[in-house]
Design a protein around this motif. Sequence first.
Motif, PDB file in Angstrom:
ATOM      1  N   ALA A   1     -87.347 -12.772  17.088  1.00 30.14           N
ATOM      2  CA  ALA A   1     -87.580 -14.207  17.212  1.00 30.14           C
ATOM      3  C   ALA A   1     -88.748 -14.619  16.327  1.00 30.14           C
ATOM      4  O   ALA A   1     -89.649 -13.822  16.055  1.00 30.14           O
ATOM      5  N   VAL A   2     -88.713 -15.870  15.879  1.00 26.42           N
ATOM      6  CA  VAL A   2     -89.815 -16.464  15.121  1.00 26.42           C
ATOM      7  C   VAL A   2     -90.137 -17.792  15.801  1.00 26.42           C
ATOM      8  O   VAL A   2     -89.231 -18.611  16.031  1.00 26.42           O
TER       9      VAL A   2
ATOM     10  N   ARG B   1     -88.062  -6.269  17.509  1.00 28.12           N
ATOM     11  CA  ARG B   1     -87.194  -5.514  18.424  1.00 28.12           C
ATOM     12  C   ARG B   1     -87.108  -4.102  17.852  1.00 28.12           C
ATOM     13  O   ARG B   1     -86.824  -3.929  16.662  1.00 28.12           O
ATOM     14  N   ILE B   2     -87.373  -3.103  18.694  1.00 30.68           N
ATOM     15  CA  ILE B   2     -87.310  -1.711  18.267  1.00 30.68           C
ATOM     16  C   ILE B   2     -86.376  -0.971  19.209  1.00 30.68           C
ATOM     17  O   ILE B   2     -86.579  -0.977  20.425  1.00 30.68           O
ATOM     18  N   GLU B   3     -85.355  -0.362  18.627  1.00 26.08           N
ATOM     19  CA  GLU B   3     -84.417   0.436  19.407  1.00 26.08           C
ATOM     20  C   GLU B   3     -84.674   1.901  19.093  1.00 26.08           C
ATOM     21  O   GLU B   3     -84.900   2.261  17.944  1.00 26.08           O
TER      22      GLU B   3
ATOM     23  N   VAL C   1     -83.617 -15.094  16.078  1.00 26.84           N
ATOM     24  CA  VAL C   1     -83.135 -14.999  14.693  1.00 26.84           C
ATOM     25  C   VAL C   1     -82.301 -13.736  14.547  1.00 26.84           C
ATOM     26  O   VAL C   1     -82.425 -12.797  15.338  1.00 26.84           O
ATOM     27  N   LYS C   2     -81.461 -13.730  13.550  1.00 22.66           N
ATOM     28  CA  LYS C   2     -80.693 -12.533  13.194  1.00 22.66           C
ATOM     29  C   LYS C   2     -81.378 -11.915  11.985  1.00 22.66           C
ATOM     30  O   LYS C   2     -81.695 -12.610  11.024  1.00 22.66           O
ATOM     31  N   SER C   3     -81.619 -10.606  12.039  1.00 16.91           N
ATOM     32  CA  SER C   3     -82.195  -9.938  10.875  1.00 16.91           C
ATOM     33  C   SER C   3     -81.581  -8.554  10.749  1.00 16.91           C
ATOM     34  O   SER C   3     -81.018  -8.025  11.706  1.00 16.91           O
TER      35      SER C   3
END
Length: 144
Positions: free
Chosen positions: A29-30, A69-71, A35-37
Amino acid sequence: MQHKQKPIGRKNIRLRLIPPQIGQLSIEAVNGEPVKSNTHPVLIVHMSPSGLRICSHLKFPVESHYELRIEMRILQVHLELRGAVEWRTEEENLYEYGVTLLQTEAERLLLSKLLHDYLRSIIPEQERIHQLYSILLRSVSSDH
């Protein structure tokens, strides 16, 4: 913006991941808007119930207006973590980041338990260390 220095005091014990784990990082998110990245690999070096130390070839600003986001996987458990960059250092062509996790109390407690299980898996014969880690986790939990 200049990068911040690593903080001296920590509220949780960091565990060094042996070996460091590969995770997938993206921008979630921003300014609070999703958001998609693309995802990019990152090396997760240290982990605590409240944060991570990661290495990447990507240069992120040290600002709070965006969320990462970290998976990753630890002990066969798939984790999807959200966080904000607190500090950054640069060494040659790599950047090292301190990431504060954005999570609920329940998520933090589950991560604490998972990290304790991880510690037991890498040094099963060190019961004294496990007892100390349990005591420290309880004292930090009671502070919240």
